[in-house]
Design an enzyme around this catalytic site. Structure first.
Site, PDB file in Angstrom:
ATOM      1  N   ARG A 119      33.583  66.653 -14.617  1.00  0.00           N
ATOM      2  CA  ARG A 119      32.769  67.880 -14.654  1.00  0.00           C
ATOM      3  C   ARG A 119      31.569  67.592 -15.540  1.00  0.00           C
ATOM      4  NH1 ARG A 119      34.449  74.068 -15.774  1.00  0.00           N
ATOM      5  NH2 ARG A 119      35.008  73.753 -13.604  1.00  0.00           N
ATOM      6  N   HIS A 146      30.450  72.863  -6.472  1.00  0.00           N
ATOM      7  CA  HIS A 146      31.807  73.015  -7.033  1.00  0.00           C
ATOM      8  C   HIS A 146      32.812  72.956  -5.865  1.00  0.00           C
ATOM      9  CE1 HIS A 146      34.918  73.772  -9.780  1.00  0.00           C
ATOM     10  NE2 HIS A 146      34.638  74.987 -10.186  1.00  0.00           N
ATOM     11  N   GLN A 149      36.690  74.102  -6.138  1.00  0.00           N
ATOM     12  CA  GLN A 149      36.830  75.558  -6.182  1.00  0.00           C
ATOM     13  C   GLN A 149      36.741  76.134  -4.773  1.00  0.00           C
ATOM     14  OE1 GLN A 149      37.254  77.931  -8.894  1.00  0.00           O
ATOM     15  NE2 GLN A 149      37.666  79.149  -7.066  1.00  0.00           N
ATOM     16  N   ASP A 241      29.875  85.409  -8.658  1.00  0.00           N
ATOM     17  CA  ASP A 241      30.007  84.450  -9.758  1.00  0.00           C
ATOM     18  C   ASP A 241      29.067  84.925 -10.874  1.00  0.00           C
ATOM     19  OD1 ASP A 241      30.477  82.181 -11.297  1.00  0.00           O
ATOM     20  OD2 ASP A 241      29.129  80.889 -10.141  1.00  0.00           O
ATOM     21  N   CYS A 281      35.255  82.928  -8.634  1.00  0.00           N
ATOM     22  CA  CYS A 281      35.769  81.630  -9.094  1.00  0.00           C
ATOM     23  C   CYS A 281      36.313  81.708 -10.523  1.00  0.00           C
ATOM     24  CB  CYS A 281      34.686  80.571  -8.988  1.00  0.00           C
ATOM     25  SG  CYS A 281      33.182  81.016  -9.872  1.00  0.00           S
ATOM     26  N   ARG A 309      43.890  76.775  -6.768  1.00  0.00           N
ATOM     27  CA  ARG A 309      43.254  75.549  -7.273  1.00  0.00           C
ATOM     28  C   ARG A 309      44.306  74.455  -7.412  1.00  0.00           C
ATOM     29  NH1 ARG A 309      38.479  75.862 -10.271  1.00  0.00           N
ATOM     30  NH2 ARG A 309      38.609  73.586 -10.179  1.00  0.00           N
TER      31      ARG A 309
HETATM   32  N1  NVA Z   1      28.498  78.834 -11.587  1.00  0.00           N
HETATM   33  C1  NVA Z   1      29.485  78.707 -12.632  1.00  0.00           C
HETATM   34  C2  NVA Z   1      30.819  78.343 -12.067  1.00  0.00           C
HETATM   35  C3  NVA Z   1      31.930  78.277 -13.105  1.00  0.00           C
HETATM   36  C4  NVA Z   1      33.236  77.865 -12.511  1.00  0.00           C
HETATM   37  C5  NVA Z   1      29.023  77.645 -13.622  1.00  0.00           C
HETATM   38  O1  NVA Z   1      28.542  76.590 -13.194  1.00  0.00           O
HETATM   39  O2  NVA Z   1      29.134  77.880 -14.824  1.00  0.00           O
HETATM   40  N1   CP Z   2      36.486  78.251 -11.720  1.00  0.00           N
HETATM   41  C1   CP Z   2      36.503  77.254 -12.619  1.00  0.00           C
HETATM   42  O1   CP Z   2      36.165  76.126 -12.308  1.00  0.00           O
HETATM   43  O2   CP Z   2      36.980  77.600 -13.839  1.00  0.00           O
HETATM   44  P1   CP Z   2      36.913  76.718 -15.168  1.00  0.00           P
HETATM   45  O3   CP Z   2      35.473  76.656 -15.583  1.00  0.00           O
HETATM   46  O4   CP Z   2      37.770  77.445 -16.146  1.00  0.00           O
HETATM   47  O5   CP Z   2      37.441  75.352 -14.855  1.00  0.00           O
END
Ligand code: NVA
Ligand code: CP
Length: 322
Positions: A119, A146, A149, A241, A281, A309
């Site tokens: 990530r 993502h 997800q 989101d 998400c 997930r």
């Molecule tokens: N769009 C959000 C998704 C979190 C799972 C982010 O990138 O922070």
């Molecule tokens: N939805 C998601 O990826 O959550 P986290 O940021 O907690 O991993």
């Protein structure tokens, strides 16, 4: 041989072996549906108390340059339930933070591990890691995409509606990594995706173009509109989101103003189909992109979505690491 082993070792199952999982766009509709099939099997087996050690003795390294609750815990649990070991690698503890180049990190980690989940911020960093690693690399979120997800989101939709072809998903909010992966998934599976977002927060043009090219084969309608209520009409799945993603904290206050009205509230749910489901998400900001009432209401499938997930990532790990 168990049913799960058969799915891993038939021709379609083997087409994943050693592959990276960076974007849904890289996979065929048949491959995506194979992940769904294996996810359903693993979920049912897990509920029945059946152990499925498909990755006995294998190690997954999990690199995080951004925080996480779901991705970290679900991947770590997933590899453990498959009989393998999950190694959490915080960026604070890696030499990458002190400037060790990605190609060097990739080649070294490939000598110890069987796969890497990462990530991070830039999607290019993940692509570079995958280019230099000799083991599968899985995208656990970038600023662009993502995919894990959205595979869980698709699985949740299939659990509720069966075939998603011809169904409509409406996304309301920021044209971000979630929308991009949702567009790719809709295009591959023939699910219509309508996104309502303010003018200055549109999805990436190159992603839209690539998704629209895929959609020609499946008949998926992919569109971006401005009015959330109009977008919600006829929706089977409502999705939202956060307005400010990880790394955009400095813009939070500005975005709170710019996104006024881009919220899934009861009025939006009432405009969608009567049996619609609501997905997010997570993490969620109640009172911003979604109301507390909707999150906790009868249309919400958000907790199933979060659980899924685990099952879907188990399928992805088993397929690419076998
Ligand atoms: N769009 C959000 C998704 C979190 C799972 C982010 O990138 O922070
Ligand atoms: N939805 C998601 O990826 O959550 P986290 O940021 O907690 O991993």
């Amino acid at each position: 041989m168990t049913k799960a082993h058969q799915l891993l070792y038939d021709e379609l199952g083997r087409s994943f072996s050693g592959k990276d999982f960076l974007s849904i766009h890289d996979f065929t509709s048949e491959q995506i549906m194979r992940v769904m099939e294996l996810s359903a099997l693993l979920k049912a087996e897990q509920k029945a108390g059946v152990r499925h050690h498909l990755l006995e003795g294998k190690t997954l390294g999990m690199i995080f340059l951004k925080p996480s609750t779901r991705t970290r815990v679900s991947f770590e649990t997933a590899i453990w339930q498959l009989g393998g070991y999950g190694l959490f690698l915080s960026s604070n503890d890696l030499q990458i933070k002190r400037g060790e180049p990605v190609p060097d990190t990739a080649r070294v980690l490939s000598r110890y591990l069987d796969a890497i989940m990462i990530r991070t911020f830039g999607h290019d960093e993940v692509v570079e890691l995958a280019e230099w690693a000799s083991i599968p690399v899985i995208n656990g979120l970038t600023d662009l995409l993502h995919p894990c997800q959205v595979m869980a989101d698709v699985f949740t939709g299939i659990e509720r509606f069966g075939d998603l072809r011809g169904r409509k998903l409406t996304y309301i909010g920021d044209g971000n990594n979630m929308v991009h992966s949702l567009m790719y998934a809709g295009a591959k599976l023939g699910m219509h995706v309508t996104c309502a977002c303010p003018d200055q927060y549109q999805p990436d043009a190159a992603v839209m173009e690539a998704a629209k090219a895929d959609a020609v084969a499946t008949g998926a309608r992919l569109e971006v509109v401005r009015d959330p209520k109009e977008a919600a009409r006829g929706a089977d799945i409502l999705y939202t989101d956060v307005w400010a993603s990880m790394g955009m904290e400095a813009e939070q206050e500005k975005r709170k103003k710019d996104f006024q009205g881009y919220c899934i509230d009861q009025e939006i749910v009432d405009a969608a189909n009567p049996d619609c489901i609501v997905l997010h998400c997570l993490p969620a900001h109640r009172g911003e992109e979604i109301t507390h009432e909707v999150m906790e209401g009868s249309h919400s499938a958000i907790w199933d979505e979060a659980e899924n997930r685990l099952h879907v990532q188990k399928a992805i790990l088993a397929l690419v690491m076998s």
